[in-house]
Design a protein around this motif. Structure first.
Motif, short mmCIF file in Angstrom:
data_model
loop_
_atom_site.label_atom_id
_atom_site.label_comp_id
_atom_site.label_asym_id
_atom_site.label_seq_id
_atom_site.Cartn_x
_atom_site.Cartn_y
_atom_site.Cartn_z
N PRO A 21 0.85 -1.20 0.00
CA PRO A 21 0.00 0.00 0.00
C PRO A 21 0.88 1.25 0.00
CG PRO A 21 -0.68 -1.54 1.71
CD PRO A 21 0.62 -2.04 1.15
N THR A 22 0.48 2.27 -0.76
CA THR A 22 1.30 3.48 -0.86
C THR A 22 0.84 4.57 0.10
OG1 THR A 22 -0.06 4.26 -2.68
CG2 THR A 22 1.95 3.07 -3.26
N ASP A 23 -0.28 4.36 0.77
CA ASP A 23 -0.79 5.38 1.69
C ASP A 23 -1.56 4.66 2.79
OD1 ASP A 23 -1.97 7.47 3.04
OD2 ASP A 23 -2.43 8.58 1.22
N LEU A 28 -7.90 5.22 4.03
CA LEU A 28 -7.47 5.57 2.68
C LEU A 28 -6.31 4.68 2.27
CD1 LEU A 28 -7.54 7.38 0.17
CD2 LEU A 28 -5.96 8.91 1.34
N ASN A 29 -6.52 3.91 1.24
CA ASN A 29 -5.45 3.09 0.67
C ASN A 29 -5.48 3.27 -0.83
OD1 ASN A 29 -4.28 1.43 2.94
ND2 ASN A 29 -6.47 1.05 3.19
N ARG A 30 -4.34 3.51 -1.40
CA ARG A 30 -4.23 3.70 -2.84
C ARG A 30 -3.43 2.54 -3.41
NH1 ARG A 30 -2.10 9.07 -3.50
NH2 ARG A 30 -0.26 8.15 -2.57
N VAL A 31 -3.96 1.94 -4.45
CA VAL A 31 -3.29 0.82 -5.11
C VAL A 31 -2.88 1.26 -6.50
CG1 VAL A 31 -3.52 -1.54 -5.95
CG2 VAL A 31 -4.66 -0.86 -3.82
N VAL A 32 -1.60 1.14 -6.81
CA VAL A 32 -1.09 1.46 -8.14
C VAL A 32 -0.40 0.22 -8.67
CG1 VAL A 32 0.44 2.93 -9.49
CG2 VAL A 32 -0.75 3.89 -7.51
#
Length: 67
Positions: A21-23, A28-32
């Motif tokens: 996870p980047t955040d 709030l979790n952002r997946v790229v």
């Protein structure tokens, strides 16, 4: 819940990549995912399943990779 594990598999269940996870702010979790496997090689266009696991639950979403 914060994401603890994010996995990308193909529709046959073959593991493609794990993503960190980047955040990790609460809620709030952002997946790229850039369409590459665990070795960095580009994968084919198609359908993939992203599974996000937290301490309390797991959810999966179908995504379509189309470059």
């Amino acid at each position: 819940d914060d994401a603890r594990d994010i996995r990308v598999t193909d529709i046959t269940g073959r593991h493609i990549r794990s993503i960190n996870p980047t955040d990790n702010r609460i809620g709030l979790n952002r997946v790229v995912w850039y369409g590459n496997d665990h070795n960095g090689a580009a994968v084919s266009n198609g359908q993939y399943i992203v599974t996000i696991t937290t301490d309390r639950y797991s959810t999966s979403k179908l995504v379509v990779l189309n470059r």
